[in-house]
Design a protein around this motif. Structure first.
Motif, PDB file in Angstrom:
ATOM      1  N   GLY A  81     -20.812  -6.973   6.982  1.00  0.00           N
ATOM      2  CA  GLY A  81     -19.988  -6.001   6.272  1.00  0.00           C
ATOM      3  C   GLY A  81     -20.294  -5.933   4.792  1.00  0.00           C
ATOM      4  N   ARG A  82     -20.961  -6.974   4.248  1.00  0.00           N
ATOM      5  CA  ARG A  82     -21.344  -7.034   2.835  1.00  0.00           C
ATOM      6  C   ARG A  82     -20.138  -6.870   1.904  1.00  0.00           C
ATOM      7  NH1 ARG A  82     -25.528  -8.166   5.279  1.00  0.00           N
ATOM      8  NH2 ARG A  82     -27.647  -7.524   4.710  1.00  0.00           N
ATOM      9  N   LEU A  83     -19.007  -7.458   2.290  1.00  0.00           N
ATOM     10  CA  LEU A  83     -17.819  -7.305   1.460  1.00  0.00           C
ATOM     11  C   LEU A  83     -17.921  -8.082   0.152  1.00  0.00           C
ATOM     12  CD1 LEU A  83     -14.802  -7.321   3.952  1.00  0.00           C
ATOM     13  CD2 LEU A  83     -16.102  -5.409   3.032  1.00  0.00           C
ATOM     14  N   GLY A  84     -18.865  -9.014   0.065  1.00  0.00           N
ATOM     15  CA  GLY A  84     -19.018  -9.772  -1.171  1.00  0.00           C
ATOM     16  C   GLY A  84     -20.114  -9.240  -2.075  1.00  0.00           C
ATOM     17  N   VAL A  85     -20.571  -8.023  -1.821  1.00  0.00           N
ATOM     18  CA  VAL A  85     -21.709  -7.504  -2.585  1.00  0.00           C
ATOM     19  C   VAL A  85     -21.299  -7.042  -3.981  1.00  0.00           C
ATOM     20  CG1 VAL A  85     -21.563  -5.081  -1.860  1.00  0.00           C
ATOM     21  CG2 VAL A  85     -23.804  -6.095  -2.336  1.00  0.00           C
ATOM     22  N   ALA A  86     -20.021  -6.715  -4.183  1.00  0.00           N
ATOM     23  CA  ALA A  86     -19.564  -6.253  -5.492  1.00  0.00           C
ATOM     24  C   ALA A  86     -18.161  -6.781  -5.754  1.00  0.00           C
ATOM     25  CB  ALA A  86     -19.567  -4.723  -5.559  1.00  0.00           C
ATOM     26  N   ALA A  87     -17.803  -6.866  -7.025  1.00  0.00           N
ATOM     27  CA  ALA A  87     -16.481  -7.366  -7.407  1.00  0.00           C
ATOM     28  C   ALA A  87     -15.467  -6.231  -7.439  1.00  0.00           C
ATOM     29  CB  ALA A  87     -16.554  -8.031  -8.780  1.00  0.00           C
ATOM     30  N   ASP A  88     -14.273  -6.512  -6.930  1.00  0.00           N
ATOM     31  CA  ASP A  88     -13.142  -5.582  -6.990  1.00  0.00           C
ATOM     32  C   ASP A  88     -13.537  -4.180  -6.532  1.00  0.00           C
ATOM     33  OD1 ASP A  88     -10.622  -4.643  -7.354  1.00  0.00           O
ATOM     34  OD2 ASP A  88     -10.564  -4.868  -9.530  1.00  0.00           O
ATOM     35  N   VAL A  89     -13.988  -4.097  -5.291  1.00  0.00           N
ATOM     36  CA  VAL A  89     -14.465  -2.808  -4.779  1.00  0.00           C
ATOM     37  C   VAL A  89     -13.327  -1.802  -4.610  1.00  0.00           C
ATOM     38  CG1 VAL A  89     -16.451  -3.809  -3.615  1.00  0.00           C
ATOM     39  CG2 VAL A  89     -14.296  -3.621  -2.383  1.00  0.00           C
ATOM     40  N   ALA A  90     -12.082  -2.264  -4.636  1.00  0.00           N
ATOM     41  CA  ALA A  90     -10.950  -1.335  -4.519  1.00  0.00           C
ATOM     42  C   ALA A  90     -10.644  -0.640  -5.841  1.00  0.00           C
ATOM     43  CB  ALA A  90      -9.708  -2.076  -4.025  1.00  0.00           C
ATOM     44  N   ALA A  91     -11.213  -1.138  -6.943  1.00  0.00           N
ATOM     45  CA  ALA A  91     -10.965  -0.523  -8.249  1.00  0.00           C
ATOM     46  C   ALA A  91     -11.447   0.923  -8.233  1.00  0.00           C
ATOM     47  CB  ALA A  91     -11.681  -1.308  -9.343  1.00  0.00           C
ATOM     48  N   GLY A  92     -10.613   1.817  -8.734  1.00  0.00           N
ATOM     49  CA  GLY A  92     -10.975   3.226  -8.764  1.00  0.00           C
ATOM     50  C   GLY A  92     -10.494   4.010  -7.565  1.00  0.00           C
ATOM     51  N   ALA A  93     -10.094   3.307  -6.492  1.00  0.00           N
ATOM     52  CA  ALA A  93      -9.472   4.006  -5.359  1.00  0.00           C
ATOM     53  C   ALA A  93      -8.081   4.422  -5.824  1.00  0.00           C
ATOM     54  CB  ALA A  93      -9.395   3.096  -4.141  1.00  0.00           C
ATOM     55  N   TRP A  94      -7.835   5.698  -5.920  1.00  0.00           N
ATOM     56  CA  TRP A  94      -6.651   6.176  -6.633  1.00  0.00           C
ATOM     57  C   TRP A  94      -5.355   5.668  -6.030  1.00  0.00           C
ATOM     58  CZ3 TRP A  94      -9.500  11.393  -6.103  1.00  0.00           C
ATOM     59  CH2 TRP A  94     -10.556  11.425  -7.016  1.00  0.00           C
ATOM     60  N   ILE A  95      -5.275   5.610  -4.701  1.00  0.00           N
ATOM     61  CA  ILE A  95      -4.024   5.132  -4.107  1.00  0.00           C
ATOM     62  C   ILE A  95      -3.832   3.639  -4.375  1.00  0.00           C
ATOM     63  CG2 ILE A  95      -5.070   4.693  -1.825  1.00  0.00           C
ATOM     64  CD1 ILE A  95      -2.349   5.546  -0.623  1.00  0.00           C
ATOM     65  N   ILE A  96      -4.926   2.859  -4.375  1.00  0.00           N
ATOM     66  CA  ILE A  96      -4.825   1.428  -4.671  1.00  0.00           C
ATOM     67  C   ILE A  96      -4.408   1.224  -6.124  1.00  0.00           C
ATOM     68  CG2 ILE A  96      -6.081  -0.750  -4.833  1.00  0.00           C
ATOM     69  CD1 ILE A  96      -5.580   0.057  -1.992  1.00  0.00           C
ATOM     70  N   GLU A  97      -5.013   1.985  -7.028  1.00  0.00           N
ATOM     71  CA  GLU A  97      -4.651   1.867  -8.440  1.00  0.00           C
ATOM     72  C   GLU A  97      -3.182   2.236  -8.653  1.00  0.00           C
ATOM     73  OE1 GLU A  97      -6.376   0.511 -10.613  1.00  0.00           O
ATOM     74  OE2 GLU A  97      -8.505   0.761 -10.181  1.00  0.00           O
ATOM     75  N   HIS A  98      -2.740   3.305  -7.992  1.00  0.00           N
ATOM     76  CA  HIS A  98      -1.340   3.717  -8.129  1.00  0.00           C
ATOM     77  C   HIS A  98      -0.404   2.634  -7.593  1.00  0.00           C
ATOM     78  CE1 HIS A  98       2.361   6.066  -7.748  1.00  0.00           C
ATOM     79  NE2 HIS A  98       2.423   5.654  -6.499  1.00  0.00           N
ATOM     80  N   MET A  99      -0.723   2.091  -6.416  1.00  0.00           N
ATOM     81  CA  MET A  99       0.135   1.056  -5.835  1.00  0.00           C
ATOM     82  C   MET A  99       0.134  -0.205  -6.689  1.00  0.00           C
ATOM     83  SD  MET A  99      -0.519   1.278  -1.721  1.00  0.00           S
ATOM     84  CE  MET A  99       0.378   2.467  -0.717  1.00  0.00           C
ATOM     85  N   THR A 100      -1.029  -0.563  -7.243  1.00  0.00           N
ATOM     86  CA  THR A 100      -1.103  -1.731  -8.120  1.00  0.00           C
ATOM     87  C   THR A 100      -0.187  -1.547  -9.325  1.00  0.00           C
ATOM     88  OG1 THR A 100      -3.405  -2.149  -7.454  1.00  0.00           O
ATOM     89  CG2 THR A 100      -2.644  -3.191  -9.481  1.00  0.00           C
ATOM     90  N   ASP A 101      -0.278  -0.371  -9.942  1.00  0.00           N
ATOM     91  CA  ASP A 101       0.568  -0.089 -11.109  1.00  0.00           C
ATOM     92  C   ASP A 101       2.048  -0.073 -10.730  1.00  0.00           C
ATOM     93  OD1 ASP A 101      -1.755   0.132 -12.548  1.00  0.00           O
ATOM     94  OD2 ASP A 101      -1.774   2.330 -12.584  1.00  0.00           O
ATOM     95  N   ALA A 102       2.362   0.572  -9.596  1.00  0.00           N
ATOM     96  CA  ALA A 102       3.762   0.699  -9.185  1.00  0.00           C
ATOM     97  C   ALA A 102       4.359  -0.661  -8.827  1.00  0.00           C
ATOM     98  CB  ALA A 102       3.870   1.655  -7.997  1.00  0.00           C
ATOM     99  N   LEU A 103       3.607  -1.474  -8.077  1.00  0.00           N
ATOM    100  CA  LEU A 103       4.088  -2.815  -7.731  1.00  0.00           C
ATOM    101  C   LEU A 103       4.241  -3.671  -8.984  1.00  0.00           C
ATOM    102  CD1 LEU A 103       2.071  -3.748  -4.513  1.00  0.00           C
ATOM    103  CD2 LEU A 103       4.540  -3.548  -4.697  1.00  0.00           C
ATOM    104  N   GLY A 104       3.257  -3.569  -9.880  1.00  0.00           N
ATOM    105  CA  GLY A 104       3.317  -4.347 -11.108  1.00  0.00           C
ATOM    106  C   GLY A 104       4.525  -3.993 -11.950  1.00  0.00           C
TER     107      GLY A 104
END
Length: 473
Positions: free
Chosen positions: A293-316
């Protein structure tokens, strides 16, 4: 040479209002745990924020000590041991100094830590080659716990979100409690606090996107608390463990798939260590994620996914607000009574949704496996009352033969599936008829029971079994 084609110049920008006026029937706003989740996300709603820089994670196999070498040979990067009592002697082949070892439970004591130091020295390993954790009881002063680990790379001070998670806390409540406990520890330790020996244990559950966002929000919130106490090192160590809140013991294959999603969420959320489920398949699952799956190929691959960013901000934001309320009330201990009431309220809401079928949980209240193994349900799982019904149905000598007259809704289908009913039109034990408020069930003796759509499924099942028992008497 022709000019490059600029397609964007031919399409003027479209505002959110224009989109929403154009497709109102397609907009389905679904709040999750009180957070507003938009039905679509566009550029500009959140700014990409790379929260962590590491790419790889440690695959931890949680095993018994006798299986340590086998798990290491199978490809585990680290080993986890739950010690229910203090061990006076460690196995000679325990790979101390070669891979990280994580100890928890009542047996994780200062004496164990000293034993690890001595065993490592006897094998020629320096103290700094000791990696992993010894979850020393919080009964000891914070400074003493941190001092015990000096010279090693062991984590000894744990903030575990598992107790709050098991009690039914929401993601916001779990984060707020974790930040409050971190604040209490910092207030006790003062300037001597060292984050290299601190770690969080985070249960990763069934809400995939929200779990990714919660892990990212934890790093942001913890860094803010550490900064407020002027702690120079703000490294946050996180261990992700599969949640057992929805564990479906009677559908192990379904639960293995659920654990796969939990592991992916833990990895994408930035866990430093991810615990493998209690099986060889769990270890292989993460190896596939890493190597294929190569999930370790890059750091913080969820960064920039708009729904993830929104949820991160909202939860925070929501967890920080609750954390501030806890601090104003005097800290976690002094405010625990009203926090516990909030958590209990959240648990009751979620439990009611699962038991009534309003919240679909695969392998628990819908899409059930017809084959039921002879195992006991996990007692703290929200699935336990429903799995007790399935075991009761399995004990019947014959499947209930049920005829349904009139339209039957998803709630009734889930009820009949839980009770292992066989839908027939002849020689039936139970006749179910649609009514304005729900259904009426009748056995061959003419005895009846009213079933209200939306009621707890296990209570409705009790009524069906009562009719069946009366028939068999």
């Amino acid at each position: 040479m022709s000019e490059p084609l600029d397609l964007l110049s031919h399409f003027p920008p479209v505002s959110d209002q224009d989109w929403e006026e154009l497709i109102p029937e397609d907009l389905d706003w679904r709040p999750i745990e009180g957070l507003t989740v938009r039905p679509y996300y566009r550029r500009g709603k959140s700014t990409p924020n790379h929260i962590f820089k590491h790419r790889e994670w440690l695959i931890r196999a949680d095993v018994e000590m006798k299986d340590a070498v086998r798990a290491q040979l199978a490809g585990a990067d680290a080993l986890g041991f739950n010690l229910p009592k203090e061990k006076t002697k460690l196995p000679e082949d325990l790979p101390i100094g070669t891979i990280p070892l994580f100890f928890s439970g009542k047996g994780a004591t200062p004496k164990l830590l000293e034993t690890l130091r001595m065993r490592a020295a006897s094998k020629g390993y320096a103290p700094e080659e000791l990696r992993g954790s010894v979850d020393i009881s919080s009964e000891y002063p914070v400074c003493q716990i941190l001092d015990m680990a000096k010279g090693t790379r062991l984590w000894t001070l744990c903030i575990s979100l598992e107790p709050w998670h098991e009690q039914g806390a929401t993601h916001v409540q779990e984060l707020a409690c974790a930040l409050a406990q971190l604040s209490d520890l910092l207030a006790e330790a003062g300037s001597s606090f060292a984050t290299e020996h601190l770690y969080f244990t985070v249960p990763v559950g069934e809400r995939y996107l929200l779990d990714i966002a919660r892990l990212r929000a934890l790093r942001v919130g913890a860094a803010a608390v550490l900064d407020a106490y002027r702690v120079q090192s703000q490294k946050v160590n996180i261990i992700g463990v599969p949640s057992r809140r929805y564990e479906s013991a009677l559908d192990p294959e379904t639960h293995l798939i659920r654990q796969t999603l939990q592991c992916v969420a833990a990895i994408l959320g930035g866990c430093d260590v991810v615990a493998a489920p209690d099986s060889d398949l769990g270890l292989q699952m993460q190896q596939l994620m890493r190597h294929e799956g190569r999930l370790g190929v890059a750091a913080d691959v969820a960064a920039g996914a708009w729904i993830i960013e929104h949820m991160t901000d909202a939860l925070g934001a929501a967890s920080w607000q609750l954390f501030q309320q806890v601090e104003q009330a005097g800290g976690l201990d002094r405010s625990w009574d009203w926090i516990e009431k909030q958590i209990q309220h959240a648990r009751n809401q979620r439990k009611a949704a699962v038991l009534s079928g309003a919240e679909a949980v695969v392998g628990v209240n819908t899409y059930l496996s017809p084959e039921i193994p002879d195992v006991a349900p996990y007692p703290n799982s929200l699935a336990a009352p429903l799995e007790a019904i399935r075991l009761r149905a399995k004990a019947l000598t014959k499947k209930p033969r049920v005829e349904v007259r009139g339209e039957h809704d998803p709630w009734l289908r889930r009820l009949l599936s839980l009770c292992s009913c066989d839908i027939q039109t002849q020689s039936v034990n139970i006749l179910i008829t649609k009514t304005p408020t729900g259904f009426t069930a009748q056995n061959t003796r003419g005895e009846q029971a009213s079933l209200t759509s939306g009621d707890p499924l296990h209570l409705a099942a009790d009524q069906l079994f009562r009719l069946l028992d009366s028939d068999a008497a």
